[in-house]
Enzyme design. Structure first.
Site, PDB file in Angstrom:
ATOM      1  N   HIS A  17      94.355  75.809 -18.193  1.00  9.24           N
ATOM      2  CA  HIS A  17      93.378  76.291 -19.326  1.00  9.24           C
ATOM      3  C   HIS A  17      93.137  77.830 -18.985  1.00  9.24           C
ATOM      4  CE1 HIS A  17      91.597  72.170 -19.230  1.00  9.24           C
ATOM      5  NE2 HIS A  17      92.047  72.108 -20.328  1.00  9.24           N
ATOM      6  N   LYS A  41      82.220  60.116 -24.009  1.00  8.62           N
ATOM      7  CA  LYS A  41      83.442  60.150 -23.065  1.00  8.62           C
ATOM      8  C   LYS A  41      82.643  60.384 -21.481  1.00  8.62           C
ATOM      9  CE  LYS A  41      87.408  62.923 -22.912  1.00  8.62           C
ATOM     10  NZ  LYS A  41      88.168  63.933 -23.764  1.00  8.62           N
ATOM     11  N   ARG A  90     101.691  72.001 -24.016  1.00  8.55           N
ATOM     12  CA  ARG A  90     102.687  71.889 -22.821  1.00  8.55           C
ATOM     13  C   ARG A  90     103.895  71.099 -23.135  1.00  8.55           C
ATOM     14  NH1 ARG A  90      97.196  68.961 -20.289  1.00  8.55           N
ATOM     15  NH2 ARG A  90      97.208  68.564 -22.818  1.00  8.55           N
ATOM     16  N   SER A 129      93.371  68.053 -17.050  1.00  9.76           N
ATOM     17  CA  SER A 129      92.086  67.524 -16.532  1.00  9.76           C
ATOM     18  C   SER A 129      92.067  66.061 -15.977  1.00  9.76           C
ATOM     19  CB  SER A 129      90.806  67.622 -17.401  1.00  9.76           C
ATOM     20  OG  SER A 129      90.828  69.144 -17.805  1.00  9.76           O
TER      21      SER A 129
HETATM   22  P1  ADP Z   1      90.288  67.625 -23.910  1.00 10.53           P
HETATM   23  O1  ADP Z   1      89.793  67.686 -22.453  1.00 10.53           O
HETATM   24  O2  ADP Z   1      89.136  67.861 -24.784  1.00 10.53           O
HETATM   25  O3  ADP Z   1      91.279  66.617 -24.083  1.00 10.53           O
HETATM   26  P2  ADP Z   1      92.134  69.432 -23.052  1.00 10.53           P
HETATM   27  O4  ADP Z   1      91.723  69.984 -21.629  1.00 10.53           O
HETATM   28  O5  ADP Z   1      93.196  68.351 -22.829  1.00 10.53           O
HETATM   29  O6  ADP Z   1      91.002  69.101 -23.898  1.00 10.53           O
HETATM   30  O7  ADP Z   1      92.971  70.598 -23.715  1.00 10.53           O
HETATM   31  C1  ADP Z   1      92.277  71.593 -24.218  1.00 10.53           C
HETATM   32  C2  ADP Z   1      93.580  72.713 -24.798  1.00 10.53           C
HETATM   33  O8  ADP Z   1      94.010  73.419 -23.721  1.00 10.53           O
HETATM   34  C3  ADP Z   1      94.532  72.062 -25.546  1.00 10.53           C
HETATM   35  O9  ADP Z   1      95.117  72.768 -26.396  1.00 10.53           O
HETATM   36  C4  ADP Z   1      95.691  71.656 -24.652  1.00 10.53           C
HETATM   37  O10 ADP Z   1      97.020  71.433 -25.061  1.00 10.53           O
HETATM   38  C5  ADP Z   1      95.234  72.823 -23.760  1.00 10.53           C
HETATM   39  N1  ADP Z   1      95.812  72.438 -22.410  1.00 10.53           N
HETATM   40  C6  ADP Z   1      95.387  71.805 -21.528  1.00 10.53           C
HETATM   41  N2  ADP Z   1      95.947  71.912 -20.413  1.00 10.53           N
HETATM   42  C7  ADP Z   1      96.768  72.755 -20.205  1.00 10.53           C
HETATM   43  C8  ADP Z   1      97.941  73.380 -19.323  1.00 10.53           C
HETATM   44  N3  ADP Z   1      97.949  72.822 -18.266  1.00 10.53           N
HETATM   45  N4  ADP Z   1      98.572  74.447 -20.059  1.00 10.53           N
HETATM   46  C9  ADP Z   1      98.273  75.000 -21.129  1.00 10.53           C
HETATM   47  N5  ADP Z   1      97.642  74.299 -22.010  1.00 10.53           N
HETATM   48  C10 ADP Z   1      96.996  73.454 -21.675  1.00 10.53           C
END
Ligand code: ADP
Length: 156
Positions: A17, A41, A90, A129
């Site tokens: 992120h 959630k 990703r 996450s």
């Molecule tokens: P949520 O927790 O709401 O599911 P995420 O944390 O999965 O949201 O994702 C928020 C955004 O960040 C999404 O566009 C996701 O693809 C992106 N994202 C999450 N992890 C990574 C990472 N390791 N590298 C690049 N982008 C990421």
């Protein structure tokens, strides 16, 4: 002035992120990190904790601010007038999901709003996450997967 949004649950914020935030902050005049509030959630960190952690990690980013929203993303985007919604990609699983969401959102967003994708840095593309929460809850080492400030809190 270009206003961009990067949204997610950030439970917790990961290095993946943070990399997207760092790169998006260079592309747009103002970047808002929008924490999604989803009471159904089960979260590891409360909204207040996530907001606090994001502000701490991002304190030196002058054009980045932290906010939160509930309900439909498009409603938040339209009422805030964001020009760009930034997403990270990703892998092809992200791509399939994100393409569908971008196409649906295109119907819902203000005409001027675009979804923009940034490719994950290969160093972080395996990080999510949920993996961080799982490894950490079972006592595994999550060093390097989350920013130092978050690591300290998770160890606690
Ligand atoms: P949520 O927790 O709401 O599911 P995420 O944390 O999965 O949201 O994702 C928020 C955004 O960040 C999404 O566009 C996701 O693809 C992106 N994202 C999450 N992890 C990574 C990472 N390791 N590298 C690049 N982008 C990421």
């Amino acid at each position: 002035m270009t206003k961009a949004l990067y949204s997610g649950s950030f439970d917790p914020l990961t290095m993946g992120h943070l990399d997207i935030i760092r790169r998006a902050a260079k592309l747009y005049d103002e970047l808002t990190i929008g924490i999604i509030v989803n009471p159904s959630k089960k979260a590891m960190f409360t909204l207040e904790e996530r907001e606090e952690m994001l502000k701490e990690v991002l304190k030196d980013y002058d054009n980045v601010k932290v906010d939160h929203f509930s309900g439909l993303l498009a409603d938040y985007v339209n009422r805030s007038g964001f020009d760009v919604v930034v997403r990270g990609l990703r892998n092809t699983t992200d791509f399939d999901y994100e393409m569908q969401m971008a196409q649906v959102n295109d119907r819902l967003f203000n005409d001027f709003t675009e979804t923009v994708f940034l490719m994950a840095d290969p160093r972080y593309s395996f990080i999510s996450s949920s993996v961080v929460r799982e490894v950490s809850s079972l006592g595994g080492n999550i060093e390097g997967l989350v920013p130092e400030e978050i690591l300290k809190r998770m160890v606690k």
